[in-house]
Motif scaffolding. Structure first.
Motif, PDB file in Angstrom:
ATOM      1  N   PHE A  31       0.808  -1.218   0.000  1.00 33.78           N
ATOM      2  CA  PHE A  31       0.000   0.000   0.000  1.00 33.78           C
ATOM      3  C   PHE A  31       0.846   1.276   0.000  1.00 33.78           C
ATOM      4  N   ARG A  32       2.168   1.126   0.108  1.00 32.00           N
ATOM      5  CA  ARG A  32       3.038   2.311   0.011  1.00 32.00           C
ATOM      6  C   ARG A  32       3.606   2.402  -1.404  1.00 32.00           C
ATOM      7  N   VAL A  33       2.741   2.687  -2.342  1.00 34.36           N
ATOM      8  CA  VAL A  33       3.164   2.861  -3.732  1.00 34.36           C
ATOM      9  C   VAL A  33       4.015   4.130  -3.829  1.00 34.36           C
ATOM     10  N   PRO A  34       5.195   4.053  -4.521  1.00 34.33           N
ATOM     11  CA  PRO A  34       6.034   5.259  -4.659  1.00 34.33           C
ATOM     12  C   PRO A  34       5.256   6.424  -5.258  1.00 34.33           C
ATOM     13  N   LYS A  35       5.402   7.601  -4.659  1.00 35.13           N
ATOM     14  CA  LYS A  35       4.688   8.782  -5.134  1.00 35.13           C
ATOM     15  C   LYS A  35       5.293   9.268  -6.451  1.00 35.13           C
ATOM     16  N   PRO A  36       4.458   9.800  -7.354  1.00 37.39           N
ATOM     17  CA  PRO A  36       4.956  10.184  -8.687  1.00 37.39           C
ATOM     18  C   PRO A  36       6.114  11.166  -8.640  1.00 37.39           C
ATOM     19  N   ARG A  37       6.082  12.109  -7.719  1.00 39.62           N
ATOM     20  CA  ARG A  37       7.105  13.163  -7.723  1.00 39.62           C
ATOM     21  C   ARG A  37       8.337  12.790  -6.908  1.00 39.62           C
ATOM     22  N   SER A  38       8.129  12.331  -5.665  1.00 37.94           N
ATOM     23  CA  SER A  38       9.280  12.058  -4.799  1.00 37.94           C
ATOM     24  C   SER A  38       9.762  10.616  -4.900  1.00 37.94           C
ATOM     25  N   GLY A  39       8.842   9.676  -5.177  1.00 43.70           N
ATOM     26  CA  GLY A  39       9.238   8.268  -5.185  1.00 43.70           C
ATOM     27  C   GLY A  39       9.652   7.735  -6.537  1.00 43.70           C
ATOM     28  N   PHE A  40       9.269   8.431  -7.626  1.00 48.43           N
ATOM     29  CA  PHE A  40       9.572   7.918  -8.959  1.00 48.43           C
ATOM     30  C   PHE A  40      11.082   7.837  -9.245  1.00 48.43           C
ATOM     31  N   PRO A  41      11.883   8.872  -8.900  1.00 47.87           N
ATOM     32  CA  PRO A  41      13.338   8.731  -9.129  1.00 47.87           C
ATOM     33  C   PRO A  41      13.938   7.541  -8.383  1.00 47.87           C
TER      34      PRO A  41
END
Length: 261
Positions: A31-41
């Protein structure tokens, strides 16, 4: 006798507790999917680490396994005058079984152990506890990108493994032993069912990728933060991951191809 029973009971209780904690850890990671802005890199970085850096061992192993399948298959089929069935034999063996299983085992040995060691080292150097003190969730920042990278990478690596393996069988069967090229590809095209064989093989690789990555990140996150503890956790990742792949492969094969569905 009583002491033995108590030890067995204590071991069973510890095992159930570990399984429960691992299940909760899996749910939290999913349920902790990487966030588009901070987790994508971070996700892209982990895709490179566990996926791209695993390509060499996947391609080399697939080429040799495909060549061995072509050679062994030819020596068996030629005695029955059925050497033109080499294409279907190589492709079905790779698509249904060897592709997902061998790619999964190689992934557990290379990427799974690296994930455990990396997370264990972060724990030993107190980077995880420092994140928690700064109100940064280690599961969101460290575990989630690695879990989803492994979940995405293994199906792609399995597709590459299967494709290279078929080319290895083609090189031996057609280019070396002289089987007709049209018969090799034509019979393979007729034998392989995309909605059955390819889809079921892909489902296997998705399950293996999720399980191996889950084991790797759980072992790293819960290891004893010493060099010896990290080493033991890395070993457990390879052993548990390999056994999980082989056990799940039997269950999935029985359901998909054994008529149990």
């Amino acid at each position: 006798m009583l002491d033995h029973i108590l030890r067995v009971g204590r071991s069973g209780s510890d095992w159930i507790e570990t399984v429960g904690r691992a299940g909760i850890f899996l749910a939290q990671s999913i349920f902790r999917v990487p966030k588009p802005r901070s987790g994508f890199p971070a996700l892209v970085g982990q895709l490179y680490s566990v996926g791209v850096l695993s390509l060499l061992i996947i391609i080399v192993s697939a080429l040799f396994i495909g060549m061995v399948l072509g050679l062994q298959g030819y020596t068996i089929l030629v005695s029955f005058g059925a050497e033109e069935a080499l294409g279907p034999m190589v492709s079905l063996t790779l698509v249904r079984e060897l592709g997902p299983v061998v790619a999964g085992l190689l992934f557990a040995g290379r990427a799974g152990s690296a994930l455990t060691a990396e997370i264990g080292l972060m724990k030993a150097t107190e980077q995880l506890s420092s994140m928690a003190m700064m109100a940064v969730d280690p599961l969101q920042r460290v575990i989630a990108p690695r879990f989803w990278a492994g979940f995405i990478s293994l199906p792609l690596l399995t597709f590459i493994f299967t494709s290279v393996g078929v080319m290895g069988g083609y090189l031996v069967g057609v280019q070396w032993l002289g089987i007709d090229s049209g018969a090799f590809w034509g019979n393979m095209q007729q034998a392989v069912d995309w909605s059955d064989d390819v889809l079921n093989g892909t489902i296997k690789s998705i399950v293996f990728g999720a399980v191996v990555t889950w084991i790797a990140v759980f072992q790293g996150f819960n290891c004893i933060p010493t060099s010896e503890g990290i080493g033991r956790a890395t070993t457990r990742t390879v052993v548990y991951g390999s056994l999980a792949i082989l056990g799940l492969d039997f269950i999935l094969t029985a359901v998909m191809f054994g008529g149990l569905a």
